[in-house]
Design a protein around this motif. Structure first.
Motif, mmCIF file in Angstrom:
data_model
loop_
_atom_site.group_PDB
_atom_site.id
_atom_site.type_symbol
_atom_site.label_atom_id
_atom_site.label_comp_id
_atom_site.label_asym_id
_atom_site.label_seq_id
_atom_site.Cartn_x
_atom_site.Cartn_y
_atom_site.Cartn_z
ATOM 1 N N ASP A 82 13.163 3.415 2.625
ATOM 2 C CA ASP A 82 13.538 4.262 1.490
ATOM 3 C C ASP A 82 13.585 3.466 0.189
ATOM 4 O OD1 ASP A 82 13.731 6.448 3.154
ATOM 5 O OD2 ASP A 82 15.918 6.346 3.358
ATOM 6 N N GLN A 83 14.023 2.211 0.280
ATOM 7 C CA GLN A 83 14.114 1.373 -0.918
ATOM 8 C C GLN A 83 12.742 1.040 -1.495
ATOM 9 O OE1 GLN A 83 16.452 -1.993 0.316
ATOM 10 N NE2 GLN A 83 18.386 -0.856 0.316
ATOM 11 N N LEU A 84 11.712 1.140 -0.674
ATOM 12 C CA LEU A 84 10.353 0.878 -1.147
ATOM 13 C C LEU A 84 9.763 2.057 -1.921
ATOM 14 C CD1 LEU A 84 8.826 -0.749 2.071
ATOM 15 C CD2 LEU A 84 9.571 -1.940 0.003
ATOM 16 N N SER A 85 10.346 3.227 -1.772
ATOM 17 C CA SER A 85 9.770 4.431 -2.366
ATOM 18 C C SER A 85 9.781 4.371 -3.889
ATOM 19 C CB SER A 85 10.544 5.672 -1.902
ATOM 20 O OG SER A 85 10.030 6.826 -2.548
ATOM 21 N N MET A 132 0.822 -1.203 0.000
ATOM 22 C CA MET A 132 0.000 0.000 0.000
ATOM 23 C C MET A 132 0.861 1.261 0.000
ATOM 24 S SD MET A 132 -3.254 -0.975 2.411
ATOM 25 C CE MET A 132 -2.281 -1.558 3.781
ATOM 26 N N TYR A 133 1.985 1.195 0.685
ATOM 27 C CA TYR A 133 2.896 2.342 0.681
ATOM 28 C C TYR A 133 3.392 2.623 -0.734
ATOM 29 C CZ TYR A 133 7.108 5.112 1.466
ATOM 30 O OH TYR A 133 8.065 6.083 1.410
ATOM 31 N N MET A 134 3.748 1.578 -1.473
ATOM 32 C CA MET A 134 4.250 1.766 -2.829
ATOM 33 C C MET A 134 3.174 2.329 -3.752
ATOM 34 S SD MET A 134 6.913 -1.387 -3.523
ATOM 35 C CE MET A 134 5.789 -2.702 -3.074
ATOM 36 N N VAL A 135 1.928 1.881 -3.583
ATOM 37 C CA VAL A 135 0.832 2.403 -4.403
ATOM 38 C C VAL A 135 0.661 3.901 -4.178
ATOM 39 C CG1 VAL A 135 -1.673 2.363 -4.757
ATOM 40 C CG2 VAL A 135 -0.408 0.223 -4.596
ATOM 41 N N THR A 136 0.564 4.311 -2.912
ATOM 42 C CA THR A 136 0.339 5.734 -2.614
ATOM 43 C C THR A 136 1.554 6.576 -2.996
ATOM 44 O OG1 THR A 136 1.034 5.324 -0.323
ATOM 45 C CG2 THR A 136 -1.316 5.293 -0.771
ATOM 46 N N ASP A 137 2.760 6.070 -2.739
ATOM 47 C CA ASP A 137 3.969 6.828 -3.042
ATOM 48 C C ASP A 137 4.122 7.012 -4.557
ATOM 49 O OD1 ASP A 137 6.217 8.107 -1.718
ATOM 50 O OD2 ASP A 137 7.491 6.646 -2.720
ATOM 51 N N TYR A 138 3.822 5.959 -5.304
ATOM 52 C CA TYR A 138 3.888 6.051 -6.765
ATOM 53 C C TYR A 138 2.872 7.070 -7.284
ATOM 54 C CZ TYR A 138 3.924 4.741 -11.697
ATOM 55 O OH TYR A 138 4.027 4.777 -13.072
ATOM 56 N N ALA A 139 1.660 7.007 -6.764
ATOM 57 C CA ALA A 139 0.612 7.916 -7.226
ATOM 58 C C ALA A 139 0.975 9.376 -6.959
ATOM 59 C CB ALA A 139 -0.708 7.569 -6.553
ATOM 60 N N LYS A 180 10.667 7.353 -9.132
ATOM 61 C CA LYS A 180 10.422 6.538 -10.327
ATOM 62 C C LYS A 180 9.183 7.040 -11.059
ATOM 63 C CE LYS A 180 8.851 1.858 -11.558
ATOM 64 N NZ LYS A 180 9.596 1.741 -12.815
ATOM 65 N N ALA A 181 8.124 7.323 -10.288
ATOM 66 C CA ALA A 181 6.886 7.799 -10.900
ATOM 67 C C ALA A 181 7.074 9.175 -11.537
ATOM 68 C CB ALA A 181 5.777 7.844 -9.855
ATOM 69 N N ARG A 200 -0.075 7.712 2.951
ATOM 70 C CA ARG A 200 1.322 7.363 2.675
ATOM 71 C C ARG A 200 2.205 7.604 3.896
ATOM 72 N NH1 ARG A 200 5.097 10.337 -0.528
ATOM 73 N NH2 ARG A 200 4.383 12.113 0.698
ATOM 74 N N ASP A 201 1.999 8.738 4.551
ATOM 75 C CA ASP A 201 2.816 9.069 5.724
ATOM 76 C C ASP A 201 2.524 8.137 6.904
ATOM 77 O OD1 ASP A 201 3.908 11.055 4.204
ATOM 78 O OD2 ASP A 201 2.785 12.690 5.127
ATOM 79 N N LEU A 202 1.250 7.743 7.080
ATOM 80 C CA LEU A 202 0.906 6.788 8.131
ATOM 81 C C LEU A 202 1.571 5.435 7.875
ATOM 82 C CD1 LEU A 202 -2.898 7.472 8.713
ATOM 83 C CD2 LEU A 202 -1.041 7.950 10.298
#
Length: 410
Positions: free
Chosen positions: A94-97, A48-55, A101-102, A77-79
């Motif tokens: 950080d590696q998950l961010s 879920m973090y990757m989805v929100t961070d990418y968006a 990339k987006a 995303r922050d939560l």
């Protein structure tokens, strides 16, 4: 590849994002089942973090999300990052961010037909954000006893249903209704837990969605002597709507709550694609009857000073000690109860364009040929109001991001 986020809610959201995950536990003391459950939770939080961070990264270069959705994705995303930080090292999180990339992939708006994978992630985030907006209407808590974090008044159930109705009008809900309903319930459960303290951060997306709806409503009534609003949020902003200067707008850059202006630059994405104001900052003086107002910056870099005082002259002060005089367009009343407007002349715009990004510009005024007086920041013992040209240019890039083609919008 990012997994569909819906599978993640069954454990991760049901376990409540507000929970404190055990940190530093001795793996040898855990059973295999416990270890597997923890690993699954971490994977789901990470998903879920990757989805929100990418968006959010994609939204930097393409105007994808209106105010309530943008705000919701930032909060969630922050939560998620905070919870992941309880079980993973910072460098692992950080590696998950996927934010950078987006941003790199979305140099402008991608065509859905040519980039279905990227758009699938945007759609997932879109449904997630809409569910956050709808969630306050689904809580068990009496909403009148729970305030939005940072907002003075609590909203009643009818007002929260107003937000839900707005979210359900999105076209994507028709084909993702099951996902939307499941997420709405899970987010509502998080709000109920937060409301035990009388305030909820997760109600902010819904509040800001109402605010935007009321802003558009007020804009459509522009020029009427008496305007109508649907909620207390509309009443709160009716005297000084942002749309009075910006026109109809979709979103605002950064973190903010309600309609209170932040210090520094206030950056908006507006619907009118002409050379309209998209950035502003406040001009202030400490005295009650001293001039106050704002500087508006247009899409193409024009500057407009709007003051709640009828002053004689306004100028921009450059780092080399020179000034650019703004041209007075109108003025009425006195320097105490009047108003005036000034614009940057073409040669002044060219001078600003030649300044480096680190160059700081201040604004001053004068009356009756007396000494120039600088405008100040908002607050107690404020410094002189100063804006770096680089920050203004970055703000204009964000404000000018294109919108997806009509056939591509969620």
């Amino acid at each position: 590849m990012i997994e569909p986020f819906r599978s993640a809610i069954r454990v991760a959201l049901a376990a409540a994002l507000a929970m404190v995950l055990p940190a530093g536990a001795n793996a040898q003391e855990q059973t295999t089942a416990q270890q597997q459950q923890m690993q699954q939770q971490i994977r789901q939080f990470a998903n879920m973090y990757m989805v929100t961070d990418y968006a959010l990264g994609a939204n930097e270069n393409c105007d994808l999300f209106p105010l309530g959705e943008y705000r919701g994705l930032r909060i969630f995303r922050d939560l998620l990052r905070s919870d992941l930080g309880k079980v993973l090292k910072k460098e692992q999180v950080d590696q998950l961010s996927l934010y950078d990339k987006a941003k790199a992939e979305w140099k402008g708006c991608l065509a859905r037909a040519n980039h279905p994978m990227q758009w699938k992630t945007i759609e997932d985030a879109h449904v997630m954000a809409l569910a956050m907006i709808a969630a306050p209407s689904n809580i068990a808590t009496d909403s009148k006893t729970c305030k939005v974090d940072g907002v003075y008044q609590a909203l009643n159930p009818t007002e929260w249903r107003f937000a839900r109705t707005a979210s359900e009008s999105a076209a994507v809900i028709a084909k993702r209704r099951t996902d939307y309903d499941a997420l709405t319930k899970e987010f509502a459960a998080i709000i109920d837990r937060q409301c035990k303290k009388g305030v909820s951060q997760m109600m902010q997306p819904g509040y800001d969605a109402i605010l935007l709806t009321e802003e558009i409503n007020l804009y459509l009534q522009k020029g009427k002597k008496q305007v109508q609003v649907s909620t207390s949020v509309g009443t709160y902003i009716s005297a000084t709507p942002i749309s009075a200067d910006m026109g109809a707008w979709r979103s605002r850059m950064g973190s903010f709550i309600g309609n209170r202006p932040s210090l520094g630059l206030n950056v908006y994405r507006v619907l009118d694609r002409g050379d309209k104001p998209v950035v502003f900052f406040h001009l202030s003086r400490p005295g009650t009857f001293d001039p106050h107002g704002k500087i508006l910056v247009t899409r193409q870099g024009g500057w407009i000073a709007k003051l709640r005082s009828n002053v004689d002259e306004v100028a921009l002060n450059l780092p080399d000690g020179s000034r650019i005089a703004l041209t007075k367009q109108s003025g009425s009343g006195s320097n105490v109860l009047g108003s005036s407007e000034f614009v940057l002349p073409p040669d002044g715009k060219a001078k600003l364009a030649r300044l480096g990004d680190d160059a700081a510009v201040t604004v001053s005024y004068r009356m009756n040929g007396k000494e120039w007086t600088p405008f100040l920041e908002i607050g107690r013992d404020p410094p002189v109001q100063s804006q770096k040209m680089g920050n203004i240019r970055k703000a204009l890039v964000w404000a000018n991001a294109p919108m997806p083609a009509k056939e591509d919008r969620p």
